[in-house]
Design a protein around this motif. Structure first.
Motif, short mmCIF file in Angstrom:
data_model
loop_
_atom_site.label_atom_id
_atom_site.label_comp_id
_atom_site.label_asym_id
_atom_site.label_seq_id
_atom_site.Cartn_x
_atom_site.Cartn_y
_atom_site.Cartn_z
N GLU A 52 9.90 2.02 -4.12
CA GLU A 52 8.88 1.30 -4.88
C GLU A 52 8.21 2.16 -5.96
O GLU A 52 7.47 1.63 -6.80
N TRP A 53 8.47 3.45 -5.92
CA TRP A 53 7.90 4.32 -6.94
C TRP A 53 8.80 4.43 -8.18
O TRP A 53 8.44 5.11 -9.15
N GLU A 111 5.46 2.50 7.30
CA GLU A 111 5.51 1.13 6.79
C GLU A 111 4.34 0.78 5.89
O GLU A 111 4.38 -0.22 5.17
N LEU A 112 3.27 1.57 5.91
CA LEU A 112 2.07 1.23 5.15
C LEU A 112 2.35 1.17 3.65
O LEU A 112 3.14 1.94 3.11
N VAL A 113 1.68 0.26 2.99
CA VAL A 113 1.89 0.08 1.54
C VAL A 113 1.51 1.34 0.78
O VAL A 113 0.69 2.14 1.24
N ASN A 114 2.10 1.49 -0.39
CA ASN A 114 1.80 2.65 -1.24
C ASN A 114 0.41 2.59 -1.85
O ASN A 114 -0.12 3.60 -2.30
N GLY A 115 -0.16 1.39 -1.87
CA GLY A 115 -1.48 1.20 -2.46
C GLY A 115 -1.66 -0.26 -2.82
O GLY A 115 -0.81 -1.10 -2.52
N PRO A 116 -2.78 -0.61 -3.47
CA PRO A 116 -3.04 -2.00 -3.85
C PRO A 116 -1.99 -2.52 -4.83
O PRO A 116 -1.34 -1.75 -5.54
N GLY A 117 -1.86 -3.83 -4.88
CA GLY A 117 -0.90 -4.44 -5.78
C GLY A 117 0.51 -4.40 -5.21
O GLY A 117 0.72 -3.97 -4.09
N GLN A 124 -1.07 -0.34 -8.05
CA GLN A 124 -2.04 0.74 -8.17
C GLN A 124 -1.81 1.70 -7.00
O GLN A 124 -2.61 1.80 -6.08
N TYR A 125 -0.69 2.39 -7.07
CA TYR A 125 -0.25 3.19 -5.94
C TYR A 125 -0.93 4.56 -5.89
O TYR A 125 -1.39 5.08 -6.90
N ASP A 126 -0.98 5.12 -4.69
CA ASP A 126 -1.66 6.38 -4.43
C ASP A 126 -0.63 7.50 -4.29
O ASP A 126 0.03 7.62 -3.27
N ASP A 266 1.91 -5.10 6.73
CA ASP A 266 2.63 -4.41 5.66
C ASP A 266 4.13 -4.42 5.93
O ASP A 266 4.94 -4.58 5.01
N LEU A 267 4.51 -4.25 7.19
CA LEU A 267 5.93 -4.25 7.53
C LEU A 267 6.53 -5.64 7.36
O LEU A 267 7.64 -5.79 6.83
N GLU A 268 5.81 -6.64 7.80
CA GLU A 268 6.31 -8.01 7.68
C GLU A 268 6.57 -8.35 6.21
O GLU A 268 7.61 -8.95 5.87
N GLU A 269 5.65 -7.97 5.34
CA GLU A 269 5.80 -8.28 3.92
C GLU A 269 6.95 -7.47 3.31
O GLU A 269 7.70 -7.99 2.47
N ALA A 270 7.11 -6.23 3.74
CA ALA A 270 8.20 -5.39 3.23
C ALA A 270 9.55 -5.96 3.65
O ALA A 270 10.48 -6.03 2.84
N LEU A 271 9.67 -6.38 4.89
CA LEU A 271 10.93 -6.93 5.37
C LEU A 271 11.29 -8.23 4.68
O LEU A 271 12.46 -8.54 4.47
#
Length: 286
Positions: A52-53, A111-117, A124-126, A266-271
């Protein structure tokens, strides 16, 4: 050396050489499958978070490097899923894409998101969190691969040896980023410290084997989790000392133990994103 599993059985190190031989002991096979899902699911989801980066990394050279690392990591996931396929668990594509979040055994930190959005809309990743997560995971993975090279299941030991070769570059890459950002001071240091706290709060299951820990270690598939975690903390402490930062006292599991199927949305959305093509055309190669 022999250790007894929860079922009172013992297996000599590097004794099981084929899927057929593993299948002769149902308890051994079940423990092996559980461990392989942990290894494959870890790499699968963290490789996705890394992907995703693409186009969003701090500079073009990092864009290329991070993409390469993520591609390697997804290749490792495919390798571990293939070991599961060889054991008759199911096709690689199905194991990677058709399983629900509750069936996954990856560590929650990964599994945690990289950041908002999202990648498509206002990301808006961290970057500090990305560096900390991938550095911490790479050290843990390398320690596990070294341990797995003595696994009682020969195909897994051989796979670990191949994976370990590529981890030298991965480790050097993230260690460099970690040390430079921690030494930079100012906002970079502040963000890194916040990312370290977040990682330690959720990384308690990184070395967990979940509810099958007794069999996984009893069958000599891999070393005790406490021994591997201690090595991980020792390596981190040396780097933390070099940047004048105290190692947090303990790892937390504030978001659950992923090894036992406890995961975040976060995992559910990624999958949902990862499996979109598979759901549309299960015959497509991933």
């Amino acid at each position: 050396m022999k250790r007894k599993s929860c079922h009172g059985e013992a297996v000599d190190a590097v004794q099981i050489k084929t899927p057929e031989a593993a299948a002769e002991n149902l308890n051994y096979k079940e423990a092996l499958i559980n461990l392989l899902f942990q290894l494959s699911d870890d790499d699968f989801i963290v490789a996705y978070r890394g992907s995703e980066w693409l186009g969003l990394a701090p500079h073009i050279e990092e864009d290329v490097a991070f993409a390469s690392i993520s591609q390697d990591t997804m290749g490792h996931a495919a390798m571990f899923y293939k070991l599961l396929e060889d054991l008759g668990v199911g096709p690689v594509d199905s194991l990677a894409h058709a399983r629900t979040a509750a069936e996954r055994k990856n560590a929650v930190l990964l599994e945690l998101v990289n950041g908002p959005g999202t990648y498509i809309k206002e990301p808006q990743y961290d970057w500090a969190f990305a560096v900390v997560r991938h550095y911490f995971y790479t050290i843990a993975k390398k320690i596990k691969m070294v341990a797995l090279m003595s696994s009682s299941y020969s195909p897994l030991a051989e796979a670990a040896a191949r994976v370990n070769i590529e981890l030298y570059y991965h480790h050097l890459h993230w260690k460099t980023w970690f040390s430079q950002l921690m030494s930079a001071g100012g906002e970079a240091r502040t963000r890194m410290e916040a990312a370290i706290k977040k990682a330690f709060d959720t990384a308690g299951d990184l070395f967990s084997y979940g509810n099958m820990a007794g069999d996984i270690t009893g069958f000599n598939l891999i070393d005790e989790s406490s021994a591997l975690q201690e090595k991980w903390l020792e390596q981190l402490k040396m780097v933390f000392d070099s940047v004048d930062f105290a190692l947090p006292e303990q790892l937390g599991i504030k978001m659950g133990n992923g090894r036992d199927g406890q995961h975040t949305k976060d995992l559910e959305e990624a999958l949902s994103v990862l499996s979109e093509v598979y759901r549309f055309d299960p015959a497509a190669a991933w």
